[in-house]
Design a protein around this motif. Structure first.
Motif, PDB file in Angstrom:
ATOM      1  N   PHE A  17     -21.495-102.825 -54.492  1.00  0.00           N
ATOM      2  CA  PHE A  17     -22.144-104.010 -55.072  1.00  0.00           C
ATOM      3  C   PHE A  17     -23.568-104.202 -54.541  1.00  0.00           C
ATOM      4  O   PHE A  17     -24.392-104.812 -55.210  1.00  0.00           O
ATOM      5  N   ILE A  41     -20.480-108.184 -60.318  1.00  0.00           N
ATOM      6  CA  ILE A  41     -19.622-108.608 -59.206  1.00  0.00           C
ATOM      7  C   ILE A  41     -18.811-109.845 -59.613  1.00  0.00           C
ATOM      8  O   ILE A  41     -19.303-110.692 -60.370  1.00  0.00           O
ATOM      9  N   GLY A  42     -17.583-109.907 -59.148  1.00  0.00           N
ATOM     10  CA  GLY A  42     -16.711-111.020 -59.514  1.00  0.00           C
ATOM     11  C   GLY A  42     -17.025-112.262 -58.709  1.00  0.00           C
ATOM     12  O   GLY A  42     -16.217-112.695 -57.885  1.00  0.00           O
ATOM     13  N   LYS A 109     -11.407-110.106 -48.257  1.00  0.00           N
ATOM     14  CA  LYS A 109     -12.150-108.857 -48.047  1.00  0.00           C
ATOM     15  C   LYS A 109     -12.101-108.475 -46.560  1.00  0.00           C
ATOM     16  O   LYS A 109     -11.825-107.318 -46.216  1.00  0.00           O
ATOM     17  N   TYR A 132     -10.752-101.087 -55.353  1.00  0.00           N
ATOM     18  CA  TYR A 132     -11.690-101.966 -54.650  1.00  0.00           C
ATOM     19  C   TYR A 132     -12.188-101.169 -53.437  1.00  0.00           C
ATOM     20  O   TYR A 132     -11.367-100.759 -52.598  1.00  0.00           O
ATOM     21  N   ASN A 186      -7.870-105.160 -59.408  1.00  0.00           N
ATOM     22  CA  ASN A 186      -9.318-105.028 -59.394  1.00  0.00           C
ATOM     23  C   ASN A 186      -9.582-103.539 -59.186  1.00  0.00           C
ATOM     24  O   ASN A 186      -9.145-102.996 -58.159  1.00  0.00           O
ATOM     25  N   TYR A 217      -5.867-112.068 -57.143  1.00  0.00           N
ATOM     26  CA  TYR A 217      -6.069-112.552 -58.522  1.00  0.00           C
ATOM     27  C   TYR A 217      -4.791-113.097 -59.145  1.00  0.00           C
ATOM     28  O   TYR A 217      -4.710-113.252 -60.359  1.00  0.00           O
ATOM     29  N   LYS A 248     -11.244-116.785 -55.894  1.00  0.00           N
ATOM     30  CA  LYS A 248     -11.210-116.763 -57.349  1.00  0.00           C
ATOM     31  C   LYS A 248     -10.299-117.868 -57.866  1.00  0.00           C
ATOM     32  O   LYS A 248     -10.506-118.391 -58.947  1.00  0.00           O
ATOM     33  N   TYR A 346     -10.853-109.551 -65.064  1.00  0.00           N
ATOM     34  CA  TYR A 346     -11.653-108.353 -65.322  1.00  0.00           C
ATOM     35  C   TYR A 346     -11.179-107.644 -66.584  1.00  0.00           C
ATOM     36  O   TYR A 346      -9.975-107.555 -66.837  1.00  0.00           O
ATOM     37  N   ARG A 385     -16.398-102.075 -65.806  1.00  0.00           N
ATOM     38  CA  ARG A 385     -15.674-103.337 -65.611  1.00  0.00           C
ATOM     39  C   ARG A 385     -16.591-104.483 -65.996  1.00  0.00           C
ATOM     40  O   ARG A 385     -17.739-104.541 -65.547  1.00  0.00           O
TER      41      ARG A 385
HETATM   42  C1  MLT Z   1     -15.502-107.720 -57.022  1.00  0.00           C
HETATM   43  O1  MLT Z   1     -16.401-107.924 -57.821  1.00  0.00           O
HETATM   44  O2  MLT Z   1     -14.805-106.697 -57.033  1.00  0.00           O
HETATM   45  C2  MLT Z   1     -15.209-108.779 -56.030  1.00  0.00           C
HETATM   46  O3  MLT Z   1     -15.994-109.887 -56.235  1.00  0.00           O
HETATM   47  C3  MLT Z   1     -15.466-108.290 -54.702  1.00  0.00           C
HETATM   48  C4  MLT Z   1     -14.865-109.188 -53.680  1.00  0.00           C
HETATM   49  O4  MLT Z   1     -14.060-110.074 -53.985  1.00  0.00           O
HETATM   50  O5  MLT Z   1     -15.181-108.943 -52.531  1.00  0.00           O
END
Ligand code: MLT
Length: 407
Positions: A17, A41-42, A109, A132, A186, A217, A248, A346, A385
């Motif tokens: 990222f 990015i999520g 994370k 991930y 993810n 998630y 999230k 996603y 994604r």
């Molecule tokens: C992602 O985009 O995969 C997540 O935001 C990364 C994360 O949660 O660290």
């Protein structure tokens, strides 16, 4: 002479990222009049639920008075939050998880990345592909892999998620010790059924292995038949650790609060074959290296379990799932096969072409940022994604721009 941890030299130069952010910033600098929409990015965009904000203010007010001021809290988290999690996330789904089996932290994370410290350096890894990147990179840093060749680190059993298996890998034919699983997934957005997860629990039991189950998630699951927790599977209490996050679920990416569940019955073995509860090891690690999450933040997290908090977080997730539905429908209409978006934020788009090329195309022609699948592993090639975390207006504009760019 001071020396480096040479395992770091096996890693790609920068984290996925960060790499994407660099490319996007270069584009924005060169094209200041082209507004970019970020579906890479999520990261959440909507404000915290009102119940959390109220609790955050109230927590801050308590810190302002001598009578209610708090210094260091328990490293594992305040009992009020651990009990609320045990009741609302686990007891309510028939899972037997005690409050003291929950470790509150500042992020899934960090927990996913740090947990490998309590295992031997020569354990055999099973890691999904795509994945991930944190699961892989932290094991590379710790020296559990050989060098990388052709997009794969030596010494890792890769669990391939492809269109052929519906992006849900089956158990491998070889024995492994430490297994990473993430559902809803993810990056693919795929979910696993009870039958599929039962297969993994049986495999872990047979091999005296441990499953690291990332369910950050789970709040996006709407299908009532899909398990939210690995502990919904019989026997999982003996072989699985679960990671959860408020990031999230309740928009806490910038607020920071998460938790890891380690049942007291999960064990790993020393060289002589003696079993050791992982709960005790993680507790030792956590109390040595972590000093707890800020009190007002834990109050804010606990507020999601009030009646108002439950309603507000559900509405928040429904909103992002509404975005996901639009994205999946629009990409499908453009002729792409998609996974995810119905029980996950996603959408995994099978583009059938080089994923960085497709990323560049969307950035340059549509000013939309997605995540190239190759960044998640070899099996991610040919996919991108798209994240549903953004405002409705931005998602709609992005989809119109993508449709125009791909005409
Ligand atoms: C992602 O985009 O995969 C997540 O935001 C990364 C994360 O949660 O660290």
């Amino acid at each position: 002479m001071i020396r480096i941890n040479e395992n770091y030299t096996k890693l790609k130069a920068s984290y996925l990222f960060s790499d994407i952010a660099k490319r996007v910033n270069a584009y924005v600098t060169a094209n200041p009049n082209q507004p970019v929409i970020r579906l890479g990015i999520g990261d959440v965009t909507e404000p915290l639920p009102a119940a959390c904000v109220e609790a955050l203010h109230a927590g801050a007010d308590e810190m302002a008075k001598r009578a209610s001021f708090k210094g260091y809290g328990p490293e594992q988290g305040y009992a009020f939050l651990r009990e609320a999690i045990a009741q609302n996330e686990y007891a309510s789904r028939g899972c037997k998880i005690d409050a003291d089996e929950i470790f509150v932290s500042d992020g899934a994370k960090c927990d996913c990345g740090n947990i490998q410290e309590i295992f031997a350096t020569d354990v055999r890894l099973a890691i999904p592909d795509p994945v991930y990147p944190v699961y892989v990179d932290t094991n590379v840093m710790a020296g559990r892999t050989g060098p990388s060749a052709d997009g794969r680190y030596q010494g890792v059993t890769y669990l391939e998620s492809t269109p052929a298996n519906g992006y849900v890998p089956s158990v491998p034919s070889v024995a492994t010790d430490l297994i990473y699983l993430c559902f809803p997934n993810n990056p693919t957005g795929a979910v696993a059924t009870k039958a599929q997860l039962s297969e993994w629990v049986a495999y872990a039991k047979k091999n005296k292995a441990v499953i690291l189950f990332d369910s950050a998630y789970e709040a996006f699951i709407r299908d009532p038949n899909i398990p939210h927790s690995i502990y919904e599977i019989e026997g999982a209490r003996d072989v699985a650790i679960e990671f959860r996050s408020f990031s999230k679920t309740a928009g806490f990416t910038g607020t920071r609060c998460a938790y890891t569940v380690i049942p007291k019955s999960v064990v790993a073995y020393d060289a002589a074959g003696n079993a050791h509860p992982l709960h005790a090891l993680w507790n030792r690690r956590h109390t040595t290296k972590f000093n707890g999450v800020a009190y007002p933040i834990q109050k804010a997290a606990a507020a999601i379990y009030t009646d108002a908090g439950k309603q507000q977080t559900k509405a928040l997730i429904d909103f992002y799932l509404g975005n996901a539905k639009l994205i999946r429908a629009a990409m499908t209409k453009l002729g792409f096969t998609c996974m995810g978006g119905d029980n996950a934020p996603y959408i995994w788009v099978n583009t059938g072409r080089d994923s960085w090329e497709f990323f560049d195309l969307l950035l340059n022609k549509a000013q939309v940022v997605c995540t190239p699948g190759a960044g998640f592993g070899k099996c991610g090639e040919g996919h991108v994604r798209i994240s549903a975390f953004n405002s409705r207006e931005n998602v709609e504009t992005a989809l119109n721009r993508i449709a125009a760019a791909l005409k």
